[in-house]
Design an enzyme around this catalytic site. Structure first.
Site, PDB file in Angstrom:
ATOM      1  N   CYS A 141       0.852  -1.347   0.260  1.00 25.34           N
ATOM      2  CA  CYS A 141       0.139  -0.148   0.063  1.00 25.34           C
ATOM      3  C   CYS A 141       0.720   1.290   0.222  1.00 25.34           C
ATOM      4  CB  CYS A 141      -0.878  -0.047   1.108  1.00 25.34           C
ATOM      5  SG  CYS A 141      -2.180   1.291   1.250  1.00 25.34           S
ATOM      6  N   CYS A 144      -0.533   4.128   2.218  1.00 27.67           N
ATOM      7  CA  CYS A 144      -0.525   4.011   3.460  1.00 27.67           C
ATOM      8  C   CYS A 144       1.038   4.276   3.781  1.00 27.67           C
ATOM      9  CB  CYS A 144      -0.839   2.639   3.877  1.00 27.67           C
ATOM     10  SG  CYS A 144      -2.295   2.066   3.400  1.00 27.67           S
ATOM     11  N   ASP A 145       2.098   3.673   3.212  1.00 25.39           N
ATOM     12  CA  ASP A 145       3.525   3.650   3.651  1.00 25.39           C
ATOM     13  C   ASP A 145       4.297   4.644   2.835  1.00 25.39           C
ATOM     14  OD1 ASP A 145       2.426   1.734   5.694  1.00 25.39           O
ATOM     15  OD2 ASP A 145       2.870   0.034   4.109  1.00 25.39           O
TER      16      ASP A 145
END
Length: 318
Positions: A141, A144-145
């Site tokens: 992701c 997300c990261d």
């Protein structure tokens, strides 16, 4: 099968942000929800080290801790959380009908409403070196990261629209992005391909696959192989993003619930209603677009409200 059949008002299948949020709302509405965690209690977030983009955590929080707190919040209002896996379902097509559910191939449950929050599982390449470094620089992701790799060099694997979108997202944050495409062309739409090709710090390598992810504790580099020539090469990176798709965890519902060609459950309009009355779907199991913890939680809330209203309608008809 000797156990007696248990009858409950609201059954929640799955324990990520969607399932636990549905449980919080259902419990506060006095639906006395029972939640089965499934094989991965806490869902995908339990494999995430830092969650920085969920509202209300100014310092960030790690995924497993956040899921424990969500569980505690759900239990505080009376949710019964059980470890177990739903292995078979038999949904009723009748309004007010009873849905039959089997847990761990043994226990029988009859539920007036069912909220499905079984999520989706990110697809990985399956290399031992990749699996070893999940959470240590290997991620599925970028949204997300990606922030953790600001100013660093990273690589991304994939050739579709999601891969192209995540590659350009990473290019805004990282000093260089190397995109590995297995074939000699991208599957992404022409518009997305133009965006990739017009991004200066994004290099696309065609006919290229991951041979090994390098590093002991964290990602330090990538050994790649050209699948036409067999030639191997290495680059130094600190992050590897896998964008080869997700598989919704919906196999046990096939043949009963309407799904798209990938297996995502189709919900009606802006609701969480499925084609079966009293059965609702929330979280990544019905969302192939956003796939974020906060959007999953939002649809969990919606599913509980939809279930509550459904039951209230039945009571007024009685």
């Amino acid at each position: 099968m000797s156990e007696s059949i248990e009858r409950i008002k609201c059954l929640i299948i799955g324990s990520g942000p969607a399932g636990y949020t549905a449980a919080i709302y259902a419990a506060r509405a006095d639906l006395k929800p029972v939640l089965y965690t499934g094989m991965e209690p806490g869902g995908q977030l339990t494999t995430t080290t830092e969650v920085d983009n969920f509202p209300g955590y100014p310092e960030g929080i790690d995924g497993p801790t956040m899921m424990v707190q969500l569980q505690q919040q759900a239990e505080r209002f009376g949710t019964e959380v059980r470890i177990g896996m739903v292995t078979a379902v038999e949904f009723s097509e009748k309004v007010g009908g009873i849905h039959k559910v089997t847990v761990d191939n043994a226990k029988q449950i009859e539920a007036e409403t069912v909220i499905i929050s079984t999520g989706a599982t990110a697809k990985y390449l399956g290399l031992p070196s990749e699996q070893k470094l999940r959470g240590g620089g290997v991620s599925a992701c970028a949204v997300c990261d990606g922030f953790f790799y600001k100013g660093q060099e990273v690589a991304i694997v994939g050739a579709g629209d999601t891969a192209a979108e995540e590659a350009t997202y990473l290019a805004n944050l990282c000093s260089k992005v190397t995109m590995l495409v297995r074939k000699d062309y991208m599957r992404a739409s022409k518009a997305m391909q133009h965006r990739v090709n017009n991004t200066k710090n994004l290099e696309v390598l065609y006919n290229t696959e991951v041979d090994e992810v390098l590093g002991d504790q964290v990602v330090e580099g990538l050994r790649m192989v050209n699948n036409q020539t067999g030639e191997k090469s290495e680059i130094k990176i600190t992050g590897l993003f896998i964008a080869i798709g997700h598989k919704p965890n919906t196999d046990i519902f096939k043949g009963q619930l309407e799904m798209d060609e990938t297996g995502y459950i189709i919900t009606k309009g802006k609701s969480t209603k499925t084609n079966m009355p009293g059965v609702f779907a929330s979280g990544d199991v019905q969302d192939n677009e956003y796939r974020q913890a906060v959007t999953a939680a939002g649809t969990g809330c919606m599913a509980a409200l939809d279930a509550e209203r459904y039951l209230a309608t039945l009571e007024t008809e009685d």
